[in-house]
Structure formats: C-alpha cells, structure tokens
Design an enzyme around this catalytic site. Structure first.
Site, short mmCIF file in Angstrom:
data_model
loop_
_atom_site.label_atom_id
_atom_site.label_comp_id
_atom_site.label_asym_id
_atom_site.label_seq_id
_atom_site.Cartn_x
_atom_site.Cartn_y
_atom_site.Cartn_z
N GLY A 10 0.82 -1.22 0.00
CA GLY A 10 0.00 0.00 0.00
C GLY A 10 0.85 1.25 0.00
N GLY A 12 -0.32 4.38 0.40
CA GLY A 12 -1.11 5.49 0.95
C GLY A 12 -0.28 6.24 1.98
N LYS A 38 -1.32 -0.65 -5.90
CA LYS A 38 -2.22 -0.96 -7.02
C LYS A 38 -1.98 -0.07 -8.23
CE LYS A 38 -6.64 -2.45 -5.76
NZ LYS A 38 -7.93 -2.20 -5.18
N GLU A 170 -17.97 16.44 5.05
CA GLU A 170 -17.04 17.12 4.14
C GLU A 170 -17.54 17.05 2.70
OE1 GLU A 170 -12.95 15.80 4.95
OE2 GLU A 170 -12.82 17.51 6.32
N ASP A 301 -5.31 2.43 8.35
CA ASP A 301 -6.70 2.03 8.60
C ASP A 301 -6.87 0.53 8.83
OD1 ASP A 301 -7.36 4.67 8.38
OD2 ASP A 301 -8.55 4.47 6.56
N GLN A 319 -3.67 11.29 10.05
CA GLN A 319 -2.75 11.79 11.06
C GLN A 319 -2.06 10.62 11.78
OE1 GLN A 319 -3.14 14.95 14.78
NE2 GLN A 319 -4.95 14.36 13.74
P1 FAD Z 1 -4.73 4.97 2.30
O1 FAD Z 1 -4.09 6.29 2.42
O2 FAD Z 1 -6.15 4.95 1.85
O3 FAD Z 1 -3.83 4.08 1.32
C1 FAD Z 1 -4.09 2.73 1.02
C2 FAD Z 1 -3.27 2.39 -0.23
O4 FAD Z 1 -3.33 0.98 -0.45
C3 FAD Z 1 -3.80 3.05 -1.50
O5 FAD Z 1 -2.74 3.62 -2.22
C4 FAD Z 1 -4.43 1.89 -2.28
O6 FAD Z 1 -4.37 2.06 -3.68
C5 FAD Z 1 -3.55 0.73 -1.82
N1 FAD Z 1 -4.20 -0.57 -1.96
C6 FAD Z 1 -5.39 -0.95 -1.46
N2 FAD Z 1 -5.66 -2.21 -1.77
C7 FAD Z 1 -4.62 -2.66 -2.49
C8 FAD Z 1 -4.28 -3.91 -3.08
N3 FAD Z 1 -5.11 -4.97 -2.99
N4 FAD Z 1 -3.12 -4.02 -3.72
C9 FAD Z 1 -2.27 -2.97 -3.82
N5 FAD Z 1 -2.50 -1.78 -3.27
C10 FAD Z 1 -3.66 -1.62 -2.61
N6 FAD Z 1 -7.95 11.67 8.12
C11 FAD Z 1 -7.36 12.73 8.71
O7 FAD Z 1 -6.48 12.55 9.56
N7 FAD Z 1 -7.69 14.02 8.38
C12 FAD Z 1 -8.62 14.28 7.43
O8 FAD Z 1 -8.89 15.46 7.14
C13 FAD Z 1 -9.26 13.20 6.77
N8 FAD Z 1 -10.14 13.43 5.78
C14 FAD Z 1 -10.70 12.36 5.11
C15 FAD Z 1 -11.58 12.62 4.05
C16 FAD Z 1 -12.16 11.57 3.35
C17 FAD Z 1 -13.08 11.89 2.20
C18 FAD Z 1 -11.86 10.24 3.71
C19 FAD Z 1 -12.48 9.08 2.93
C20 FAD Z 1 -11.00 9.96 4.76
C21 FAD Z 1 -10.40 11.02 5.47
N9 FAD Z 1 -9.50 10.79 6.52
C22 FAD Z 1 -8.90 11.86 7.16
C23 FAD Z 1 -9.12 9.41 6.89
C24 FAD Z 1 -7.79 9.06 6.17
O9 FAD Z 1 -7.91 9.32 4.79
C25 FAD Z 1 -7.38 7.62 6.37
O10 FAD Z 1 -7.35 7.35 7.75
C26 FAD Z 1 -6.01 7.37 5.75
O11 FAD Z 1 -6.08 7.50 4.34
C27 FAD Z 1 -5.45 5.99 6.12
O12 FAD Z 1 -4.18 5.83 5.52
P2 FAD Z 1 -3.74 4.40 4.95
O13 FAD Z 1 -2.33 4.54 4.53
O14 FAD Z 1 -4.11 3.34 5.92
O15 FAD Z 1 -4.69 4.18 3.68
P1 NAD Z 2 -17.65 7.42 10.71
O1 NAD Z 2 -17.74 6.05 11.25
O2 NAD Z 2 -16.83 8.41 11.42
O3 NAD Z 2 -19.13 8.02 10.54
C1 NAD Z 2 -20.15 7.26 9.98
C2 NAD Z 2 -21.51 7.90 10.28
O4 NAD Z 2 -22.53 7.12 9.64
C3 NAD Z 2 -21.84 7.93 11.76
O5 NAD Z 2 -22.30 9.22 12.08
C4 NAD Z 2 -22.93 6.86 11.91
O6 NAD Z 2 -23.85 7.17 12.94
C5 NAD Z 2 -23.60 6.92 10.55
N1 NAD Z 2 -24.31 5.68 10.20
C6 NAD Z 2 -23.93 4.40 10.43
N2 NAD Z 2 -24.85 3.54 9.95
C7 NAD Z 2 -25.83 4.28 9.38
C8 NAD Z 2 -27.04 3.97 8.71
N3 NAD Z 2 -27.46 2.71 8.53
N4 NAD Z 2 -27.80 4.99 8.24
C9 NAD Z 2 -27.41 6.27 8.40
N5 NAD Z 2 -26.28 6.62 9.04
C10 NAD Z 2 -25.49 5.65 9.52
O7 NAD Z 2 -17.12 7.22 9.19
P2 NAD Z 2 -16.49 8.27 8.18
O8 NAD Z 2 -17.15 9.59 8.25
O9 NAD Z 2 -16.45 7.56 6.87
O10 NAD Z 2 -15.00 8.43 8.71
C11 NAD Z 2 -14.09 7.32 8.66
C12 NAD Z 2 -12.81 7.68 9.38
O11 NAD Z 2 -12.12 8.71 8.65
C13 NAD Z 2 -13.07 8.24 10.77
O12 NAD Z 2 -12.06 7.77 11.62
C14 NAD Z 2 -12.93 9.73 10.61
O13 NAD Z 2 -12.45 10.36 11.78
C15 NAD Z 2 -11.90 9.84 9.48
N6 NAD Z 2 -12.14 11.08 8.73
C16 NAD Z 2 -11.59 12.22 9.24
C17 NAD Z 2 -11.83 13.42 8.60
C18 NAD Z 2 -11.25 14.68 9.17
O14 NAD Z 2 -10.48 14.61 10.12
N7 NAD Z 2 -11.53 15.84 8.61
C19 NAD Z 2 -12.59 13.46 7.43
C20 NAD Z 2 -13.15 12.26 6.95
C21 NAD Z 2 -12.92 11.07 7.62
#
Ligand code: FAD
Ligand code: NAD
Length: 406
Positions: A10, A12, A38, A170, A301, A319
C-alpha cells in the site's frame, strides 16, 4: 550475507511514509525494500470528497509515487495484492509472488456496509480516485439528462448522502458549492435540487464538539442541505433508499444518486491472511506488530489502536497513519541493524481535528482551540499541505499544495 527483504503493501499515507523514511534510514546494502501499490500514483484519501463532488480535479489529488521514492533503494512494484500468506512469509499479487522477511501491511480501508441490502450494488462510496471519478461523472450525467429529457424525472436531482460522520459532512460541504455551479451549467432551477443527508444517530458528527456541530449544520443548511437525523438507512434500491422512521415505519426516498459514507473497515485481504483481526482491522501490539507475528507490522486504517483513557479505539485517520509510518520505519531499521528487543512504542500525538465545509469554510479543534470559518479553513489547508511536506518535501507542496486561503 543475504540482505533482509522488507515488503510494504500500500502506497497510501502509512505505506508511503514508511517507504520514504526507510530510504533515508537504511543503506542500499542493508535491506531490500519493496513497495507494492495498485497504481503508479498515490492519492490523498483526505481530499477525495472534493474529487467526488467535482470541486477539485482528480489529478490534483494524486501524484506519481516514483516522484517521492528513491528508486535506487526502493523497488516500486505496481501490482494488486491478492493474498497475504503470513504462515509462508509470502505475498501473492497479480504480477507474481513476493517473499518477505519483514512485512508492513498498509492497505487502507474499505467501505463498511453492515450487510445493508442493496448498498453494494446501488450506492457509491468515497474510497479511491476511481470511485470519486464515478461519483462526479454520475452526478454530472444526472443533471445533463434531466436538462435534456422531455418527461423530467425529478429524482435525478436528488442526491442522498448516507452518514453524517466526517466524510459525509465534508462531501456535503463540497456539494453545497458544486450544486449551484451545476445548476448554472445545465440551466436548472436550484430549488429543484435536493441534497439530503441521512444519519442514524440523533446528531450529525456524533461525539464532536456541540457548538461546532451546530455551526456546521446551520452553514450546510444555508447551502441547501436537508438533514434527516435519527434516521437509519435500511436498504438501497436502484432508484431509492429506504429509511427507518420511528419504531416500525419505513419511508422510501427516491434519489438519482446515493453515496454511502457511513463507516469504514480494514482491507478484506486481512481476513484471509492468517493475522488475528476484528472486522479486517488488527489490534496491534505497542510496537505496531501483529499479535504473535514478530515480522509483520500493520498500520493505517488496517490497524486498531486502543485509546486507553476511554478504552475505545482511536478513529482511523491519516494523522495516525503517518505517525505510525514513521515509527514502523524506525522499528524496522532497528530490527535490520540487529536490535531484537525494546522496539519503539507507538503513541498517537494528536494535534486536533478539522472538518471542511467546502473550500471556504470549516470547523475544528486544534491544540485544544475551537476554530470556525476562514481560520478553520486556513488550518485545514495547512494540514493538507503538511501531509504533502512530510512525504515529498517542499517540492511536492509547491506542486500539489493548496494556497487559495481567502
Ligand atoms: P490509504 O491512504 O487509503 O492508502 C491505502 C493504499 O493501499 C492506496 O494507495 C491503495 O491504492 C492501496 N491498496 C489498497 N488495496 C490494495 C491492493 N489490494 N493491492 C495494492 N494496493 C492496494 N484523516 C485525517 O487525519 N484528516 C482528514 O482530514 C481526513 N479526511 C478524510 C476525508 C475523506 C473523504 C476520507 C475518505 C478519509 C479522510 N481521513 C482523514 C481518513 C484518512 O484518509 C485515512 O485514515 C487514511 O487515508 C489511512 O491511511 P492508509 O495509509 O491506511 O490508507
Ligand atoms: P464514521 O464512522 O466516522 O461516521 C459514519 C456515520 O454514519 C456515523 O455518524 C454513523 O452514525 C452513521 N451511520 C452508520 N450507519 C448508518 C445507517 N445505517 N444509516 C445512516 N447513518 C449511519 O465514518 P467516516 O465519516 O467515513 O469516517 C471514517 C474515518 O475517517 C473516521 O475515523 C474519521 O475520523 C476519518 N475522517 C476524518 C476526517 C477529518 O479529520 N476531517 C474526514 C473524513 C474522515
């Protein structure tokens, strides 16, 4: 003597942080490092809500992995991991088998649908660049089709977002800015568009600061978002979602677009890996190794860390993923250099949380201080730029960073 082989799965936040730190800490002769991802690019998962809404082009949220790794020290393999065989110290990919001495699992998250019927088939998820492109294209197509058709289907202009956690909120913030643009582009009366957020809990952003939550809700409502709180999604069909209403009743909401943003789980590859896990997440030891496996680290994650103060898992975030990457790189360096005992313990150093409400607004708690509006939005962009800096230095910040502050 044979060099130990370190394989990182990965590219990421967690995996790339590990690789870029290891390439600085280990010499070419000390270890053979392989990073498997990937795609040939890394994407900022934390910016995917922008690419999904279409407020930021998907090329802005990704960059070439080759641009941040030292190819003389890290062998970068573009391949999809198909199986982790922890019993045989071997990875199966679509490009062949890769043996390892040390493994770092950093495959990120998958959407958690809790077995709710129809979600996998009919709902979009904000999980990677390809999914984001699909969401943006689909919403565009709904607006374009509505504008062109003689017998108009009003539900084409209804977008339902399931879950008002940070991802859902967001994304709604971005939609609040994007929908007026789409209405102008396709000559559609904004009053005909419905953006509905369905949240099971009695409040949005459950557990977050109440004053900031109130601010976020009223700002999003002023941008046209309708909230249905205390309303769990029960089922998704091709054209609607079914939500719970009170004890027994259900209601059907017709919608042209359904985006499921209601939670995440670890990579499903963990479940068949032979590594002890809970919903595809591994409750790692203090040094980030998997229980019972001295040569396997699990981070990002896919890992589960308990906050002992409240005896609950830390929410998975970028983070934490990046901080884990740094610790794993130091622990691997120590192991390669012959240290077997006393590896570093991982302790999250949380600086705060900022949640964007579109490009121009946000809420957050940073170093214990509450922020809203421009100050919070500025901070969010600084956080985004910092992630680029930590992995690719100033050059990457200048190339991909966010500088539109006001
Ligand atoms: P990722 O960064 O998602 O990386 C996983 C990597 O593994 C990817 O490159 C993927 O292509 C690769 N991969 C997956 N499966 C395979 C496979 N089978 N073979 C090869 N490669 C593969 N967190 C914060 O702290 N602050 C935020 O503001 C925040 N905002 C977010 C906003 C959104 C919309 C989302 C969805 C999440 C947000 N998060 C935020 C959560 C944060 O993005 C995740 O916690 C973080 O990306 C985890 O890092 P990671 O390295 O575990 O996974
Ligand atoms: P989450 O688990 O934080 O929130 C999911 C929400 O969906 C909850 O409010 C829950 O009550 C609701 N829910 C669950 N089942 C439901 C149902 N059947 N019908 C309707 N609502 C339902 O998930 P997320 O928002 O995808 O975040 C995932 C992770 O990524 C978290 O750890 C979050 O902190 C992180 N993240 C952080 C940021 C940031 O720091 N700015 C931004 C995006 C994500």
């Amino acid at each position: 003597m044979r060099k130990p082989s370190i394989v990182i799965l990965g590219g990421g936040y967690a995996g790339l942080m590990t690789a870029t730190r290891l390439q600085k800490q280990l010499g070419k002769d000390e270890a053979q490092i392989t990073l498997i991802n990937k795609h040939d690019y890394h994407y900022e998962t934390t910016w995917l809500h922008e690419a999904s809404a279409g407020t930021l082009h998907h090329d802005r949220v990704r960059y070439d992995i080759a641009s941040v790794i030292d190819r003389s020290k890290v062998n970068f393999m573009v391949a999809t991991v198909e199986e982790i065989q922890s019993a045989n110290n071997k990875i199966i990919t679509d490009a062949g088998e890769v043996p390892y001495d040390y493994l770092v699992v950093a495959l990120g998250a998958e959407s958690e649908t809790f077995g709710i019927q129809g979600l996998k088939e009919h709902a979009f998820t904000i999980t990677n660049v390809n999914q984001s492109r699909r969401i943006r294209e689909h919403i565009d197509l709904q607006f374009a089709t509505y504008a062109a058709e003689d017998e108009k289907k009003p539900e084409r202009l209804t977008i339902v977002v399931g879950g008002a956690g940070f991802t859902g909120i967001e994304f709604l913030g971005e939609l609040g800015n994007r929908v007026p643009e789409l209405c102008r582009e396709y000559d559609i009366d904004p009053k005909k568009v419905h953006v509905i957020c369905v949240e099971a809990a009695p409040m949005i952003l459950p557990g977050f600061d109440e004053e900031l939550v109130k601010y976020a809700k009223s700002k999003l409502e002023s941008k046209g978002v309708e909230f249905r709180i205390g309303t769990p999604i029960k089922e998704a069909t091709e054209t609607s979602i079914i939500v719970g209403k009170g004890e027994e009743e259900v209601e059907e909401i017709k919608a042209g677009t359904i985006v499921w943003a209601a939670g995440v789980r670890g990579s499903s590859l963990i479940e068949t890996s032979g590594i002890e896990n809970m919903r595809a997440r591994v409750k790692v030891n203090h040094d980030l190794r998997a229980p019972g496996l001295d040569n396997v680290f699990v981070i990002g994650d896919c890992s589960l860390i308990i906050n002992e103060e409240i005896n609950r898992p830390y929410p998975p975030t970028a983070q934490i993923a990046m901080q884990q990457g740094e610790v794993v790189a130091r622990n691997l360096t120590a192991l390669v250099k012959g240290q077997q005992e006393g590896l570093e313990t991982f302790t999250p150093d949380l600086k705060g949380t900022v949640c964007s409400l579109g490009e121009d607004d946000a809420i957050g708690v940073v170093f214990g201080r509450k922020l809203t509006g421009t100050a919070a939005s500025f901070m969010k962009k600084m956080v985004d730029n910092r992630a680029l800096f930590l992995i690719g230095g100033l050059g990457l910040v200048l190339k991909k960073g966010k500088f539109k502050f006001f």
